[in-house]
Design a protein around this motif. Structure first.
Motif, mmCIF file in Angstrom:
data_model
loop_
_atom_site.group_PDB
_atom_site.id
_atom_site.type_symbol
_atom_site.label_atom_id
_atom_site.label_comp_id
_atom_site.label_asym_id
_atom_site.label_seq_id
_atom_site.Cartn_x
_atom_site.Cartn_y
_atom_site.Cartn_z
ATOM 1 N N THR A 348 0.712 -1.338 0.216
ATOM 2 C CA THR A 348 -0.018 0.065 -0.075
ATOM 3 C C THR A 348 0.784 1.048 0.044
ATOM 4 N N LEU A 349 2.084 1.190 0.747
ATOM 5 C CA LEU A 349 2.733 2.344 0.878
ATOM 6 C C LEU A 349 3.415 2.816 -0.341
ATOM 7 N N ILE A 350 4.022 1.443 -1.123
ATOM 8 C CA ILE A 350 4.461 1.662 -2.526
ATOM 9 C C ILE A 350 3.473 2.161 -3.436
ATOM 10 N N ALA A 351 2.281 1.595 -3.337
ATOM 11 C CA ALA A 351 1.272 2.008 -4.341
ATOM 12 C C ALA A 351 0.968 3.528 -4.157
ATOM 13 N N LEU A 352 0.730 3.964 -2.891
ATOM 14 C CA LEU A 352 0.451 5.314 -2.761
ATOM 15 C C LEU A 352 1.638 6.328 -3.136
ATOM 16 N N VAL A 353 2.816 6.121 -2.957
ATOM 17 C CA VAL A 353 3.865 6.652 -3.485
ATOM 18 C C VAL A 353 3.800 6.852 -5.113
ATOM 19 N N VAL A 354 4.066 5.600 -5.636
ATOM 20 C CA VAL A 354 3.991 5.569 -7.079
ATOM 21 C C VAL A 354 2.815 6.087 -7.787
ATOM 22 N N GLY A 355 1.581 5.841 -7.285
ATOM 23 C CA GLY A 355 0.353 6.123 -7.892
ATOM 24 C C GLY A 355 0.161 7.794 -7.585
ATOM 25 N N GLY A 356 0.314 8.045 -6.284
ATOM 26 C CA GLY A 356 0.251 9.450 -6.219
ATOM 27 C C GLY A 356 0.874 10.437 -6.837
ATOM 28 N N LEU A 357 2.265 9.848 -7.234
ATOM 29 C CA LEU A 357 3.107 10.805 -8.116
ATOM 30 C C LEU A 357 2.746 10.761 -9.689
ATOM 31 N N ALA A 358 2.283 9.568 -9.957
ATOM 32 C CA ALA A 358 1.435 9.224 -11.328
ATOM 33 C C ALA A 358 0.487 10.039 -11.490
ATOM 34 N N ALA A 359 -0.555 10.086 -10.514
ATOM 35 C CA ALA A 359 -1.884 11.018 -10.474
ATOM 36 C C ALA A 359 -1.448 12.570 -10.856
ATOM 37 N N ALA A 360 -0.375 13.057 -10.039
ATOM 38 C CA ALA A 360 0.029 14.400 -9.875
ATOM 39 C C ALA A 360 0.387 14.814 -11.335
ATOM 40 N N ALA A 361 1.394 13.837 -12.109
ATOM 41 C CA ALA A 361 2.042 14.270 -13.304
ATOM 42 C C ALA A 361 0.922 14.195 -14.277
ATOM 43 N N LEU A 427 -6.861 11.083 -9.219
ATOM 44 C CA LEU A 427 -6.961 11.752 -10.364
ATOM 45 C C LEU A 427 -8.003 12.689 -10.468
ATOM 46 N N PRO A 428 -9.469 12.069 -10.205
ATOM 47 C CA PRO A 428 -10.562 13.029 -10.410
ATOM 48 C C PRO A 428 -10.436 14.134 -9.241
ATOM 49 N N VAL A 429 -10.036 14.141 -8.164
ATOM 50 C CA VAL A 429 -9.940 15.035 -7.055
ATOM 51 C C VAL A 429 -8.848 15.927 -7.252
ATOM 52 N N LEU A 430 -7.647 15.468 -7.808
ATOM 53 C CA LEU A 430 -6.508 16.276 -7.987
ATOM 54 C C LEU A 430 -6.740 17.290 -9.194
ATOM 55 N N ARG A 431 -7.689 16.709 -10.399
ATOM 56 C CA ARG A 431 -8.120 17.490 -11.267
ATOM 57 C C ARG A 431 -9.013 18.667 -11.119
ATOM 58 N N LEU A 459 -6.325 18.920 0.702
ATOM 59 C CA LEU A 459 -7.589 18.868 -0.081
ATOM 60 C C LEU A 459 -7.882 17.499 -0.708
ATOM 61 N N VAL A 460 -6.789 16.737 -0.986
ATOM 62 C CA VAL A 460 -6.990 15.370 -1.385
ATOM 63 C C VAL A 460 -6.583 14.442 -0.234
ATOM 64 N N ARG A 461 -6.808 14.750 1.073
ATOM 65 C CA ARG A 461 -6.545 13.951 2.271
ATOM 66 C C ARG A 461 -7.360 12.648 2.086
ATOM 67 N N ARG A 462 -8.677 13.066 2.327
ATOM 68 C CA ARG A 462 -9.670 11.786 2.118
ATOM 69 C C ARG A 462 -9.626 10.912 0.929
ATOM 70 N N ALA A 463 -8.906 11.380 -0.026
ATOM 71 C CA ALA A 463 -8.891 10.583 -1.284
ATOM 72 C C ALA A 463 -7.745 9.692 -1.100
ATOM 73 N N VAL A 464 -6.663 10.302 -0.388
ATOM 74 C CA VAL A 464 -5.533 9.523 -0.239
ATOM 75 C C VAL A 464 -5.902 8.209 0.792
ATOM 76 N N LEU A 465 -6.774 8.408 1.683
ATOM 77 C CA LEU A 465 -7.256 7.600 2.603
ATOM 78 C C LEU A 465 -8.154 6.489 1.808
ATOM 79 N N VAL A 466 -8.904 6.791 1.224
ATOM 80 C CA VAL A 466 -9.607 5.798 0.201
ATOM 81 C C VAL A 466 -8.928 5.049 -0.998
#
Length: 541
Positions: A348-361, A427-431, A459-466
């Motif tokens: 989960t930690l790896i997925a959050l880091v990689v997925g979070g960076l990908a969504a931001a990009a 992604l939808p929340v960041l957009r 702003l995306v804290r809850r989305a991060v938890l989900v």
């Protein structure tokens, strides 16, 4: 974007390419003629045909059963609605091994139907189809119901005022608006059933095999890498086409409609017809979802330890290795619970880091290259996990990446499946974050990292938890790759369940039910917690 690209290149593209290369190369030269040779074999044609038609049948049956549920969740307001929404979503986050085990307890030898009426459906295609509907019911309810709840009902009412009947108004007004959502849901269900592994492995028996099951058989049992490589390419091509069509339907859905607040469109059922529809959906949820899970729990206590009654004998047996004379495990099966939780937390930690960076990009860039990368992130959901797992073993075996004996190998494979859920959730929340807030932070001297920490993260804290919850649930249940790379002294829960089901004896069967119940409860609790913290309920999941 560098970190996500490097992660997927090293731990996804490289292992898959290596497996295909070993299968299609001989003496350093590519042997593309093997593709035609393999695809001309009657047994492989049978596998391709079964994979395709069972996916089509599963998709049609899921739409038929789930669309009324989508309407009920979109248009009706009734007590317990949010709890019921969580209940029907639980199967989607359950490991396929648990789903197969639950239906085995209901439809298999000694199952509920066998005891009551002498009916057995295991090793039949009906068991597979019903399990697929069980697993994918929430995909249709979430995807179609999420959009349906945001369609303005006054448009259909206006058509009826102008003289259209109820069915004509639905066909001409609502159905065209829902079309992209229905297509997107159907494509996702087709994708999940086309690549089905655990359900077919447990319920289908030797008579039925999807591409994924056949890749596993050719790789693990027959060591026929050329055939496995060809089947991997076929599945890869099919999944790529499905994802491309799915992306087009999602873009069409996002651009073509004007939506309203879901809270404005739901109301209490009116008249006997609507109450009957609600009752039918509740009955479907009871028989399709709660009954298999209830039977699974009941079988985990039934006749425990040979007592003939109910008790915790099967659960107590999980505390010792080789209980009942079995040599299935080198360690007590109960240790698989701790192993799975540790692996899933790291994944989960790896997925959050990689997925979070990908969504931001993806939020900050546009163009065909970015859309292609977005599609690439979804490929692990459809490409053979068996191929990825076996690819890990043959590629990550030399310094500086000799990881075959390292515990991190399992979380890396699980994170590949978790990243798409993180991206799709964030992604939808960041957009939706106003770019002017980031620009103001930059003008005030904040670095990009600080701007993200001070502006985006709150702003995306809850989305991060989900996203973390979804990544944890799917990592906990990953089976296709983990079955190859989990060490015998550190099995995960799905691997442990599969091993127990693969051995004869009442005690092994009971322990499989007990472990499946534990895994189901962990996933269900994770899902219920997600439902409490979610704010946006209009998306796909």
């Amino acid at each position: 974007m560098a970190v996500p690209v490097a992660f997927f290149g090293l731990f996804f593209a490289y292992p898959v390419t290596a497996i295909v290369g070993r299968g299609l190369k001989a003496g350093g030269d590519w042997q593309f003629g093997r593709i035609g040779d393999v695809l001309a074999r009657p047994d492989i044609l049978d596998v391709l045909w079964f994979t395709t038609w069972q996916a089509l049948a599963s998709t049609a049956l899921t739409l038929l059963i789930a669309l009324p549920g989508a309407y009920v969740f979109a248009r009706f307001d009734f007590p317990g609605k949010q709890l019921l929404r969580a209940v029907v979503t639980v199967p989607f986050v359950l490991p396929t091994v648990v789903v197969g085990t639950a239906f085995l307890a209901l439809l298999g030898r000694g199952g509920l139907l066998d005891e009551l009426w002498g009916v057995r459906l295991d090793t039949t295609v009906w068991a597979i189809l019903l399990a697929h509907v069980f697993f994918n019911y929430a995909v249709v309810v979430r995807t179609v119901g999420g959009l349906w709840s945001q369609l303005d009902p006054r448009q259909e009412e206006a058509a009826r005022v102008l003289g259209a009947g109820r069915f004509a108004a639905f066909r001409r007004v609502t159905l065209p608006a829902l079309g992209p959502a229905v297509a997107a849901a159907a494509l996702m269900v087709f994708l999940f059933t086309f690549t089905s592994f655990g359900v077919v492995q447990i319920l289908g028996g030797p008579a039925y095999a999807t591409l994924e099951v056949e890749v596993y058989r050719q790789t693990a049992q027959l060591l026929d890498l050329p055939t496995a490589a060809v089947l991997t390419l076929v599945q890869f091509a099919a999944v790529g086409a499905i994802l491309a069509v799915h992306a087009a339907t999602v873009r069409r859905r996002e651009r073509a409609l004007k939506l309203v607040d879901p809270g404005q469109t739901s109301r209490r059922p009116r008249g006997p017809g609507q109450w009957a529809l609600l009752g039918g959906v509740l009955l479907t949820a009871l028989l399709l979802i709660l009954l298999p899970l209830g039977v699974l729990v009941e079988r985990s206590f039934d006749g425990a330890g040979g007592s003939g009654g109910y008790g915790f004998g099967y659960y107590r047996a999980l505390q010792s290795a080789g209980s009942g004379g079995s040599s299935t495990f080198l360690v007590p099966p109960l240790e698989a619970v701790g192993n799975s939780l540790r692996y899933a937390l790291v994944a989960t930690l790896i997925a959050l880091v990689v997925g979070g960076l990908a969504a931001a990009a993806l939020t900050r860039r546009a163009g065909r290259l970015v859309r292609g990368f977005d599609a690439l992130l979804m490929l692990p959901l459809g490409v053979s996990a068996v191929t990825v797992g076996f690819g890990f073993l043959i590629t990550l075996d030399e310094p500086p990446l000799d990881l075959r004996t390292s515990w991190i190998l399992v979380p890396l494979a699980q994170a590949l499946v978790g990243v798409p859920f993180v991206v799709r959730t964030m992604l939808p929340v960041l957009r939706a974050v106003d770019d002017r807030l980031r620009e103001a932070a930059a003008v005030l001297g904040a670095s990009p990292l600080r701007a993200w920490r001070e502006v985006d993260l709150p702003l995306v804290r809850r989305a991060v938890l989900v996203a973390a919850g979804f990544a944890f649930a799917v990592s906990l249940g990953e089976f296709g790759a983990t079955v190859f790379i989990a060490r015998p002294d550190n099995p995960t829960l799905p691997v442990a369940v599969a091993r127990l089901l693969g051995r004869s004896g009442e005690l092994n069967y009971g322990q499989a039910m007990a472990l499946s119940t534990i895994l189901m409860l962990v996933c269900a609790v994770s899902l219920l917690l997600l439902e409490r913290i979610r704010t946006d309920r209009s998306g796909e999941f």
